[in-house]
Write a protein that holds these residues in place. Structure first.
Motif, PDB file in Angstrom:
ATOM      1  N   LEU A 157       0.603  -1.198   0.187  1.00  0.00           N
ATOM      2  CA  LEU A 157      -0.180   0.110   0.118  1.00  0.00           C
ATOM      3  C   LEU A 157       0.954   0.927  -0.099  1.00  0.00           C
ATOM      4  O   LEU A 157       1.544   1.797   0.747  1.00  0.00           O
ATOM      5  CB  LEU A 157      -1.530  -0.644   1.093  1.00  0.00           C
ATOM      6  N   VAL A 158       0.010   1.870  -0.722  1.00  0.00           N
ATOM      7  CA  VAL A 158       1.038   3.879  -0.970  1.00  0.00           C
ATOM      8  C   VAL A 158      -0.087   4.460   0.223  1.00  0.00           C
ATOM      9  O   VAL A 158      -1.128   4.583  -1.108  1.00  0.00           O
ATOM     10  CB  VAL A 158       1.349   4.150  -2.092  1.00  0.00           C
ATOM     11  N   LEU A 159       0.565   4.801   0.880  1.00  0.00           N
ATOM     12  CA  LEU A 159      -0.519   5.925   1.643  1.00  0.00           C
ATOM     13  C   LEU A 159      -0.652   7.387   1.447  1.00  0.00           C
ATOM     14  O   LEU A 159      -0.177   7.931   2.663  1.00  0.00           O
ATOM     15  CB  LEU A 159      -0.053   5.799   3.349  1.00  0.00           C
ATOM     16  N   ASN A 160      -0.511   7.785   0.294  1.00  0.00           N
ATOM     17  CA  ASN A 160      -0.425   9.093  -0.538  1.00  0.00           C
ATOM     18  C   ASN A 160      -1.606   9.364  -1.690  1.00  0.00           C
ATOM     19  O   ASN A 160      -2.333   9.285  -1.132  1.00  0.00           O
ATOM     20  CB  ASN A 160       0.986   9.269  -0.689  1.00  0.00           C
TER      21      ASN A 160
ATOM     22  N   TRP B 194      -1.293  14.141  -4.229  1.00  0.00           N
ATOM     23  CA  TRP B 194      -0.556  13.795  -3.054  1.00  0.00           C
ATOM     24  C   TRP B 194      -1.156  14.528  -2.521  1.00  0.00           C
ATOM     25  O   TRP B 194      -1.390  15.263  -1.887  1.00  0.00           O
ATOM     26  CB  TRP B 194       1.200  14.928  -2.678  1.00  0.00           C
ATOM     27  N   VAL B 195      -1.909  13.147  -1.425  1.00  0.00           N
ATOM     28  CA  VAL B 195      -3.066  13.772  -0.230  1.00  0.00           C
ATOM     29  C   VAL B 195      -2.469  12.507   0.324  1.00  0.00           C
ATOM     30  O   VAL B 195      -2.720  11.543  -0.185  1.00  0.00           O
ATOM     31  CB  VAL B 195      -4.779  13.309  -1.337  1.00  0.00           C
ATOM     32  N   PRO B 196      -2.661  12.452   1.861  1.00  0.00           N
ATOM     33  CA  PRO B 196      -2.591  11.715   2.511  1.00  0.00           C
ATOM     34  C   PRO B 196      -3.465  10.557   2.748  1.00  0.00           C
ATOM     35  O   PRO B 196      -4.621  10.622   2.390  1.00  0.00           O
ATOM     36  CB  PRO B 196      -2.636  12.608   4.542  1.00  0.00           C
ATOM     37  N   GLY B 197      -3.142   9.515   3.373  1.00  0.00           N
ATOM     38  CA  GLY B 197      -4.167   8.523   3.640  1.00  0.00           C
ATOM     39  C   GLY B 197      -4.537   7.878   4.349  1.00  0.00           C
ATOM     40  O   GLY B 197      -3.367   7.283   4.944  1.00  0.00           O
ATOM     41  N   GLY B 198      -5.353   7.077   4.838  1.00  0.00           N
ATOM     42  CA  GLY B 198      -5.262   5.765   6.047  1.00  0.00           C
ATOM     43  C   GLY B 198      -5.933   4.892   5.663  1.00  0.00           C
ATOM     44  O   GLY B 198      -6.819   4.890   4.796  1.00  0.00           O
TER      45      GLY B 198
ATOM     46  N   THR C  68     -10.942  -5.244  18.743  1.00  0.00           N
ATOM     47  CA  THR C  68     -10.297  -3.884  18.082  1.00  0.00           C
ATOM     48  C   THR C  68     -10.365  -3.160  16.888  1.00  0.00           C
ATOM     49  O   THR C  68      -9.674  -3.468  16.004  1.00  0.00           O
ATOM     50  CB  THR C  68      -9.060  -4.375  19.295  1.00  0.00           C
ATOM     51  N   SER C  69     -10.292  -2.348  17.046  1.00  0.00           N
ATOM     52  CA  SER C  69      -9.506  -1.487  15.190  1.00  0.00           C
ATOM     53  C   SER C  69      -8.084  -0.740  15.521  1.00  0.00           C
ATOM     54  O   SER C  69      -7.891  -0.179  16.675  1.00  0.00           O
ATOM     55  CB  SER C  69     -10.075  -0.421  15.702  1.00  0.00           C
ATOM     56  N   LEU C  70      -7.401  -1.497  14.346  1.00  0.00           N
ATOM     57  CA  LEU C  70      -6.261  -1.129  14.015  1.00  0.00           C
ATOM     58  C   LEU C  70      -6.241  -0.357  12.434  1.00  0.00           C
ATOM     59  O   LEU C  70      -6.302  -0.190  11.079  1.00  0.00           O
ATOM     60  CB  LEU C  70      -5.797  -1.866  13.632  1.00  0.00           C
ATOM     61  N   GLU C  71      -5.470   0.976  12.951  1.00  0.00           N
ATOM     62  CA  GLU C  71      -5.579   1.681  11.699  1.00  0.00           C
ATOM     63  C   GLU C  71      -3.951   2.649  11.541  1.00  0.00           C
ATOM     64  O   GLU C  71      -3.342   2.521  12.553  1.00  0.00           O
ATOM     65  CB  GLU C  71      -5.996   3.325  11.688  1.00  0.00           C
ATOM     66  N   PHE C  72      -4.208   2.610  10.695  1.00  0.00           N
ATOM     67  CA  PHE C  72      -2.351   3.265  10.044  1.00  0.00           C
ATOM     68  C   PHE C  72      -2.880   3.988   9.017  1.00  0.00           C
ATOM     69  O   PHE C  72      -3.266   4.156   7.867  1.00  0.00           O
ATOM     70  CB  PHE C  72      -1.511   2.291   8.718  1.00  0.00           C
ATOM     71  N   ARG C  73      -1.823   5.304   9.439  1.00  0.00           N
ATOM     72  CA  ARG C  73      -3.096   7.330   8.695  1.00  0.00           C
ATOM     73  C   ARG C  73      -1.171   7.770   8.397  1.00  0.00           C
ATOM     74  O   ARG C  73      -0.706   7.992   9.431  1.00  0.00           O
ATOM     75  CB  ARG C  73      -3.539   7.742   9.795  1.00  0.00           C
ATOM     76  N   SER C  74      -1.168   7.908   7.131  1.00  0.00           N
ATOM     77  CA  SER C  74      -0.074   8.686   6.827  1.00  0.00           C
ATOM     78  C   SER C  74      -0.493  10.523   7.371  1.00  0.00           C
ATOM     79  O   SER C  74      -1.764  10.767   7.690  1.00  0.00           O
ATOM     80  CB  SER C  74      -0.407   9.365   5.022  1.00  0.00           C
TER      81      SER C  74
ATOM     82  N   GLY D 255       3.121  10.179   1.914  1.00  0.00           N
ATOM     83  CA  GLY D 255       2.713   8.787   2.836  1.00  0.00           C
ATOM     84  C   GLY D 255       3.327   7.961   2.414  1.00  0.00           C
ATOM     85  O   GLY D 255       4.840   7.159   1.398  1.00  0.00           O
ATOM     86  N   VAL D 256       4.035   6.989   3.692  1.00  0.00           N
ATOM     87  CA  VAL D 256       4.868   5.836   3.060  1.00  0.00           C
ATOM     88  C   VAL D 256       4.452   5.035   3.000  1.00  0.00           C
ATOM     89  O   VAL D 256       3.101   4.901   2.810  1.00  0.00           O
ATOM     90  CB  VAL D 256       4.909   5.827   5.093  1.00  0.00           C
ATOM     91  N   PHE D 257       4.868   3.506   2.556  1.00  0.00           N
ATOM     92  CA  PHE D 257       5.027   2.666   1.868  1.00  0.00           C
ATOM     93  C   PHE D 257       4.741   1.566   2.569  1.00  0.00           C
ATOM     94  O   PHE D 257       5.342   1.346   4.325  1.00  0.00           O
ATOM     95  CB  PHE D 257       6.029   2.238   1.356  1.00  0.00           C
TER      96      PHE D 257
END
Length: 345
Positions: free
Chosen positions: A35-38, A50-54, A129-135, A140-142
């Motif tokens: 995943l690319v979070l951007n 270029w937009v931050p993603g999650g 439980t929720s788990l979230e990765f957010r740029s 954004g990070v790979f």
């Protein structure tokens, strides 16, 4: 997912062959998804938006369970030498925010254009439980290989220190203890890699600072004499030597109005008494009875009115101790004694 999240397919976007990592986007062959979070990619492998993603997900968990999440991160390896950076491209390293149940668990800074392993442990409160990765940044990070593992029946690995801890014997353990870890295995990327300890602890074996106290009992229960008895209600003899003190606990019946404490045995004995704690002969509240000479024992009479300040308290306990009258001489021969408390109701 929120914002811009792109699934990119390639065997491995990063190579290191005698130099810094470079991008190998072409050709776009099948392989492992990451995943690319951007932003969004065009057909030539260039990010154009270029937009931050999650991205977030939920998983079933145990209340008060412990879990470990591991994942790979990397920064965009695209080289902009000789060309202008795309609009909105941040010059600082990308930052990844990891959240559990909406709360920030950690922040990861992707400093290099290579896959880096990250791990963290957390404790769950609910059964879901929720788990979230957010740029946190526009570049954004790979993200790849996210795994959640429940830590059940964790095995403890024990390690010995490089130097003996024997010099610390008898010292106060209070303070900050620091664990130093070195990981210099061959082939690590980056090398040397900063070591990571998920959890560690120290097990201390503390000295027993509370001397044992023997409860005096009534045997048979109908008697008014409390002492230390064997199973056949025979009196038990105790021995002290040097500066040793033997301690006893007396539970006073609620209807008691008088108690006669009798200490009999060989040697010059001293009877110690305290209503609130173990007597040493120098503690506040200690009463010392040393009126008789050698082999004569000691007797202390307690009533609800005397001695002043040391009266008998019905329904409560008090503490007794006994020692020899010369505790400073460790070469003194042991003194045998029979400790008896006679409670009159």
């Amino acid at each position: 997912s929120t914002g811009q999240v792109q699934v990119f397919t390639t065997p491995n976007p990063f190579i290191t062959a005698g130099g810094p990592p470079v991008a190998v986007w072409q050709p776009h062959s099948s392989g492992t998804n990451f995943l690319v979070l951007n932003g969004a990619w065009d057909s030539s492998g260039v990010i154009t938006n270029w937009v931050p993603g999650g991205i977030a997900t939920n998983f079933n968990s145990r209340a008060n369970g412990r879990y470990r999440v591991s994942f790979l991160t990397a920064r965009d390896p695209t080289m902009f030498s000789g060309a202008a950076r795309p609009p909105g491209y941040a010059t600082n390293p990308p930052v990844l925010v990891v959240m559990t149940n909406g709360a920030v668990a950690t922040n990861i800074i992707a400093t290099g254009a290579y896959w880096q392993t990250n791990m963290l442990t957390f404790q769950t409160a609910e059964t879901a439980t929720s788990l979230e990765f957010r740029s946190f940044t526009t570049n954004g990070v790979f993200l790849d290989l996210v795994q959640v593992t429940e830590l059940v029946d964790e095995r403890e690995a024990y390690f010995l220190p490089e130097e003996s801890l024997k010099p610390f014997t008898g010292e106060n353990a209070f303070g900050n203890w620091t664990l130093e870890i070195l990981d210099n295995r061959f082939g690590l990327q980056p090398s040397p890699r900063l070591p990571l300890a998920l959890i560690w602890k120290l097990d201390f074996v503390f000295a027993n600072t509370n001397p044992p106290a023997i409860p005096l009992t009534f045997c048979p229960p109908t008697t008014n004499v409390a002492s230390v008895y064997d199973p056949n209600c025979g009196l038990v003899t105790h021995t002290v030597a040097g500066d040793e003190i033997k301690y006893f606990i007396v539970e006073v019946p609620r209807r008691a109005t008088m108690g006669t404490n009798i200490l009999s045995g060989a040697g010059d004995l001293v009877l110690l008494y305290n209503r609130d704690g173990l007597p040493t002969g120098s503690q506040p509240g200690d009463f010392i009875d040393n009126a008789n000479g050698a082999n004569a024992g000691e007797t202390l009479l307690l009533t609800t009115n005397s001695p002043p300040g040391f009266e008998l308290r019905p329904g409560q306990r008090y503490y007794r101790g006994w020692r020899t009258s010369m505790p400073a001489k460790p070469t003194r021969s042991p003194s045998a004694s029979r400790s008896t408390a006679r409670i009159r109701i």
